[in-house]
Design a protein around this motif. Structure first.
Motif, short mmCIF file in Angstrom:
data_model
loop_
_atom_site.label_atom_id
_atom_site.label_comp_id
_atom_site.label_asym_id
_atom_site.label_seq_id
_atom_site.Cartn_x
_atom_site.Cartn_y
_atom_site.Cartn_z
N ARG A 117 16.86 -11.93 -57.72
CA ARG A 117 17.39 -11.12 -56.92
C ARG A 117 16.50 -10.12 -55.85
NH1 ARG A 117 19.44 -6.24 -61.46
NH2 ARG A 117 17.36 -5.24 -61.20
N PHE A 118 17.40 -9.59 -54.77
CA PHE A 118 16.43 -8.71 -53.96
C PHE A 118 17.15 -7.08 -54.03
CE2 PHE A 118 15.34 -12.18 -52.39
CZ PHE A 118 14.35 -12.29 -51.70
N ARG A 119 16.48 -6.19 -54.37
CA ARG A 119 16.77 -5.00 -54.39
C ARG A 119 16.92 -4.09 -53.81
NH1 ARG A 119 15.91 -0.12 -57.38
NH2 ARG A 119 13.60 -1.06 -57.21
N GLN A 120 17.50 -3.09 -53.37
CA GLN A 120 16.91 -2.60 -52.15
C GLN A 120 16.54 -0.47 -52.89
OE1 GLN A 120 20.55 -0.90 -49.64
NE2 GLN A 120 18.96 -0.65 -47.71
N HIS A 121 15.60 -0.43 -52.41
CA HIS A 121 15.02 0.87 -52.54
C HIS A 121 16.12 1.87 -52.44
CE1 HIS A 121 10.65 0.21 -52.39
NE2 HIS A 121 11.46 -0.86 -53.04
N MET A 122 16.49 3.25 -52.92
CA MET A 122 17.07 4.00 -53.35
C MET A 122 16.71 5.29 -52.40
SD MET A 122 19.21 4.20 -56.29
CE MET A 122 17.21 3.50 -58.22
N ALA A 123 17.27 6.37 -51.94
CA ALA A 123 16.55 7.47 -51.63
C ALA A 123 14.75 7.52 -51.84
CB ALA A 123 17.19 8.38 -50.97
N ASN A 124 15.32 8.62 -52.86
CA ASN A 124 14.05 9.20 -53.88
C ASN A 124 12.61 8.19 -54.05
OD1 ASN A 124 14.51 11.64 -53.51
ND2 ASN A 124 15.28 11.56 -55.53
#
Length: 653
Positions: free
Chosen positions: A351-358
């Motif tokens: 899967r491809f997981r997007q980084h969160m802000a922190n």
């Protein structure tokens, strides 16, 4: 490869690790001295597997995309990483056991403890039934390793734990400390309290020169070598954008607690691409070729809500909906996906997981990780980041070297603007050492401010205030006139899209994904590695050690070498079945058997690893078929159409 039922036995990590150790795919470095955590040596099969993964990476990216390959230095002056931000921000959060002083990475501690509690809840609810003695034995081993205790949790607690785990990568160090207190998280090895999280920089510090006067670091990534050589790369590419540079090399990170084999090590091989692109045009000329590729996506908004629910979506749709920022970023995500499938990664565990802000790196504006699921859970194996213009900008500002693109415009841009002109002789005589300050201030004014100043000077003298001090400006000192400018070139700092591959993690995940065991021989595993990456492509098995077989063995070996096929001869005294079985452990996809009929009739059998199916043909027919199989020109079904089945009666004693 042909399809085969590999589900006869559940995956057994212990058996896989025993196989990898016994067949020396890799082993702890300096083992006879007690070893050092996070450092590994690759054996013959592991080295060949890694080399083949790299070779296919080079074909898939460097050759296919026409990239410029680099090999830059590992040792790096400290000033480079001070400028890039790594010295200040390339860190993880760690906690210490307050009694033993043992160091644990904070987010891993929270993750492991909460996952163990959730596993204990499932155990208590009877959701983890066992069906065989082997399963039960393995289950007890896993429970002990993970400190799992069968305790039923309240439904609200389960939801809180699951939500926390979904957002774990987004927590700061102080927030991780708060989680440890909130959930009463202790060191699972000792049941002791842990300290508040502290930042730990992951770079290995060193020095350059005999007196150590030049501090340095072992690089934690290969990227900086691309940025520092940007001007040379741009010149090599005839000044044209976009283009990509690529590099495969060693990197070093002083991991806090490397305890997961190849998944978390201190020295590793990376393959990185830096794709330089116009910030005003992040389209990709080959985007249409991949726009229908469907990926499993887990975006930042879903994670921030406390969920891990992913969606399947085509790359084209994801860009159109703004889920993926731009075509270039999406194009490389699709190409990463296709590469991982080609070398044997299971698409259902990718899967491809997007980084969160922190969790976003200090240089990134958007980032997606290709995560591969294995026995340790979802593991980041490839990062694909839009680094914007951060790196080139900071290095240019630090060194004064312009890391920019100068592009000739097809149509010159004609503009008019107000331009201040000082009589420097009068300015210097009037204001002496402060003359430069006044000139700099006026030249920094925008168009509207210059127009106001122009109007005031036209009426007579006017005052300007700089740092609280007033200066009287007269028409003799300053004239502001409107002038026409013709711009024939455009100057800009390109943006960078960076796919970054951790090859050790990919290699280990591939081994897990391709490992299985036959129902009739559970102790002896099989690695169903695709031919493109398998360490050995063909095993040559002479049925007898008699001298009359030697010329034929040499002939077959020579012809396979000339075809570019790596093969090995196994002429040991063990049975042919055992010879094939121990090479199935090494992932060898094909085997050819030379028997007495081969000597008389120049025939040879071809065996396929996963099905153990055997075909027969002339030596040249079999070599031509296996060459096409290894090169991916045909599949096993086509090979079976070319060669008749072997019924076991052709051999002549």
């Amino acid at each position: 490869m042909s399809s085969v039922n590999k589900s006869a036995h559940p995956f057994d990590k212990g058996r896989l690790e025993a196989l990898l150790s016994r067949r020396f795919f890799y082993a702890p470095a300096f083992e006879i001295y007690g070893g050092v955590a996070g450092l590994y040596d690759y054996g013959p099969s592991g080295s060949a597997l890694q080399a083949n993964i790299i070779a296919e990476w080079r074909k898939h990216f460097i050759v296919e995309e026409g990239m410029l390959e680099l090999d830059t230095t590992i040792m790096t002056p400290a000033s480079v990483f001070e400028t890039s931000g790594h010295v200040a921000r390339f860190a993880d959060w760690m906690v210490k056991d307050v009694k033993t002083g043992d160091v644990i990475r904070a987010d891993h501690l929270v993750k492991n403890v909460l996952e163990a509690r959730l596993a204990g809840d499932k155990e208590a609810r009877g959701q983890a039934a066992v069906s065989t003695k082997e399963d039960e034995k393995d289950k007890k081993k896993k429970k002990k390793a993970a400190k799992v205790t069968a305790v039923k949790l309240d439904d609200d607690v389960v939801k809180t734990y699951e939500s926390t785990l979904a957002q774990l990568d987004n927590f700061s160090g102080p927030e991780l400390g708060e989680l440890c207190r909130k959930f009463n998280i202790k060191n699972p090895d000792t049941d002791n309290e842990v300290s508040e999280p502290q930042e730990f920089n992951l770079m290995f510090a060193s020095s350059i020169g005999p007196t150590g006067q030049h501090p340095g670091y072992l690089r934690p990534e290969t990227a900086q070598g691309h940025f520092l050589n940007f001007s040379r790369l741009l010149d090599y590419n005839n000044g044209r954008i976009p283009f990509a540079s690529a590099q495969i090399g060693r990197s070093f990170r002083n991991e806090i607690s490397p305890r997961a084999g190849l998944l978390r090590v201190r020295e590793f091989t990376m393959a990185e691409i830096e794709h330089f692109v116009d910030p005003e045009d992040k389209s990709h000329p080959r985007f249409k070729e991949v726009q229908d590729v469907v990926l499993v996506l887990l975006n930042r908004h879903v994670q921030s809500s406390g969920s891990t629910g992913s969606i399947k979506m085509s790359i084209g749709e994801a860009v159109a909906k703004g889920i993926i920022a731009n075509q270039t970023l999406a194009y490389f995500m699709a190409r990463i996906y296709l590469y991982l499938l080609k070398i044997g990664i299971d698409p259902d565990r990718l899967r491809f997981r997007q980084h969160m802000a922190n969790e976003m790196a200090h240089y990134a504006t958007d980032c997606w990780d290709a995560e591969i699921h294995n026995s340790s859970g979802w593991v980041e194996c490839v990062g694909c980041a839009d680094r914007a213009a951060y790196d080139l900008t900071v290095h240019s500002a630090k060194t004064g070297h312009p890391l920019v693109v100068r592009e000739a415009l097809k149509q010159p841009i004609v503009t008019e603007k107000e331009v201040p002109e000082f009589d420097k002789k009068i300015l210097g005589k009037t204001f002496k050492q402060e003359a430069g300050l006044i000139q700099k201030h006026v030249e920094s004014l925008d168009e509207a401010a210059l127009l106001r100043l122009k109007e005031e000077i036209a009426k007579g003298s006017t005052a300007i205030i700089i740092d609280g001090k007033t200066f009287e400006i007269t028409p003799e000192l300053l004239r502001i006139e409107r002038r026409t400018f013709k711009q024939s070139t455009r100057e800009y700092t390109p943006n960078v899209v960076e796919p970054s591959f951790g090859l050790g993690r990919i290699l280990y995940s591939l081994l897990e994904h391709t490992y299985w065991s036959r129902e009739q021989d559970i102790e002896r595993g099989v690695l169903s590695l695709p031919p493109v990456v398998a360490p050995t492509k063909v095993l040559i098995v002479p049925l007898s050690s008699k001298e009359e077989f030697d010329p034929l063995v040499r002939e077959v070996s020579s012809k396979l070498r000339r075809a570019g096929i790596f093969s090995r001869v196994d002429d040991s005294n063990t049975s042919i079945g055992k010879r094939y079985a121990r090479n199935d452990e090494l992932g060898t996809p094909y085997g050819v058997t030379i028997d007495f009929a081969s000597v008389q009739n120049r025939t040879m059998t071809l065996r396929e690893r996963d099905t153990m199916d055997q075909r027969i043909g002339s030596i040249d027919e079999v070599i031509a078929t296996v060459t096409d199989l290894v090169e991916g020109n045909i599949d096993w079904a086509e090979a079976c159409r070319r060669l008749p089945a072997y019924d076991g009666v052709q051999a002549v004693d």
